[in-house]
Design a protein around this motif. Structure first.
Motif, PDB file in Angstrom:
ATOM      1  N   ILE A   1       1.537  -2.420   5.157  1.00  0.00           N
ATOM      2  CA  ILE A   1       2.715  -2.933   4.455  1.00  0.00           C
ATOM      3  C   ILE A   1       2.340  -3.355   3.046  1.00  0.00           C
ATOM      4  O   ILE A   1       2.990  -2.991   2.052  1.00  0.00           O
ATOM      5  N   ARG A   2       1.271  -4.143   2.949  1.00  0.00           N
ATOM      6  CA  ARG A   2       0.850  -4.637   1.630  1.00  0.00           C
ATOM      7  C   ARG A   2       0.435  -3.484   0.716  1.00  0.00           C
ATOM      8  O   ARG A   2       0.805  -3.438  -0.462  1.00  0.00           O
ATOM      9  N   HIS A   3      -0.305  -2.537   1.261  1.00  0.00           N
ATOM     10  CA  HIS A   3      -0.779  -1.397   0.469  1.00  0.00           C
ATOM     11  C   HIS A   3       0.385  -0.531  -0.003  1.00  0.00           C
ATOM     12  O   HIS A   3       0.472  -0.172  -1.192  1.00  0.00           O
ATOM     13  N   ASN A   4       1.293  -0.205   0.902  1.00  0.00           N
ATOM     14  CA  ASN A   4       2.398   0.679   0.555  1.00  0.00           C
ATOM     15  C   ASN A   4       3.361   0.026  -0.432  1.00  0.00           C
ATOM     16  O   ASN A   4       3.842   0.673  -1.372  1.00  0.00           O
ATOM     17  N   ILE A   5       3.637  -1.258  -0.215  1.00  0.00           N
ATOM     18  CA  ILE A   5       4.532  -1.961  -1.132  1.00  0.00           C
ATOM     19  C   ILE A   5       3.906  -2.042  -2.518  1.00  0.00           C
ATOM     20  O   ILE A   5       4.591  -1.933  -3.536  1.00  0.00           O
ATOM     21  N   GLY A   6       2.584  -2.227  -2.557  1.00  0.00           N
ATOM     22  CA  GLY A   6       1.905  -2.279  -3.850  1.00  0.00           C
ATOM     23  C   GLY A   6       2.081  -0.996  -4.642  1.00  0.00           C
ATOM     24  O   GLY A   6       2.383  -1.036  -5.847  1.00  0.00           O
ATOM     25  N   ILE A   7       1.919   0.144  -3.976  1.00  0.00           N
ATOM     26  CA  ILE A   7       2.084   1.427  -4.662  1.00  0.00           C
ATOM     27  C   ILE A   7       3.530   1.619  -5.111  1.00  0.00           C
ATOM     28  O   ILE A   7       3.802   2.023  -6.255  1.00  0.00           O
ATOM     29  N   ALA A   8       4.479   1.320  -4.218  1.00  0.00           N
ATOM     30  CA  ALA A   8       5.893   1.488  -4.560  1.00  0.00           C
ATOM     31  C   ALA A   8       6.288   0.580  -5.713  1.00  0.00           C
ATOM     32  O   ALA A   8       7.045   0.978  -6.611  1.00  0.00           O
TER      33      ALA A   8
END
Length: 227
Positions: free
Chosen positions: A77-84
């Motif tokens: 969640i943290r990784h994907n939200i960071g990229i988005a």
């Protein structure tokens, strides 16, 4: 949400091109010349990916036991939200930040995919990523499209003030960002609890992936006003 995405079709097309074309070119390049992985990854990270997706690996993907699946969910969640967020917020820099993050992530993903394919790890890598990528990659592209809309508003505000133009762009893209948030949540759940499940046969994961990609495309391409 589908209506908002279609209303920004030009930005979605540009974001898709900025992400997918570098991924394809880099993937083919590294597949033909695996040593070019050094353009994107240092040796330590390259070895880590080899260990994660080697056919002989005890666990496919990041090594963990069932007790840490929730921790993995939080990480994704943290990784994907960071990229988005990078792809969306980068639009504030006249769209240049959005284009940079779309191209960079496309290059990174293409390099990893090309390298693992060249190394003979395709049978483990693609079943792992295929299902959750339907939601994750689509969310990244849509975040980029929203960022490009912001960038256009900042660069060419027209008769409005720049602030008013950005506010209008934010309203236009708010449904898209809402959809991105839901898709990233779904992607994290799938990656933590489905993609990494060792008891699921690769054929099952690929079949599920085909269903998920079809569902995502249908959701965004369908006409909700059609009778």
């Amino acid at each position: 949400i589908p209506r908002a995405v279609r209303a920004q079709a030009a930005y979605v097309a540009l974001a898709t091109l900025a992400f997918a074309l570098p991924a394809l070119v880099m993937g083919l390049l590294v597949y033909r010349r695996p040593e070019f992985i050094a353009l994107m990854l240092d040796p330590a990270h390259t070895r880590e990916f080899e260990e994660m997706y080697a056919p002989t690996a005890e666990h496919i993907g990041r090594a963990r036991d069932a007790g840490t699946d929730w921790a993995a969910f939080g990480f994704y969640i943290r990784h994907n939200i960071g990229i988005a967020f990078q792809c969306f917020a980068g639009g504030m820099f006249l769209g240049a930040g959005t284009l940079f993050f779309l191209v960079f992530n496309g290059l990174s993903i293409g390099a990893v995919a090309g390298y693992l394919s060249a190394r003979g790890y395709a049978a483990t890598f693609y079943p792992f990523v295929a299902t959750h990528s339907a939601f994750e990659l689509t969310a990244i592209v849509l975040s980029g499209a929203a960022g490009l809309r912001l960038g256009h508003a900042a660069l060419l505000p027209g008769r409005r003030t720049r602030v008013a133009s950005l506010q209008a762009a934010a309203r236009d893209t708010a449904p898209i960002i809402s959809g991105v948030a839901v898709m990233l949540l779904i992607a994290a759940v799938l990656e933590a609890f489905w993609s990494s499940a060792p008891w699921l046969a690769p054929a099952v994961k690929l079949a599920a992936a085909a269903g998920c990609w079809s569902l995502v495309l249908y959701f965004f391409l369908r006409d909700p006003d059609a009778r």
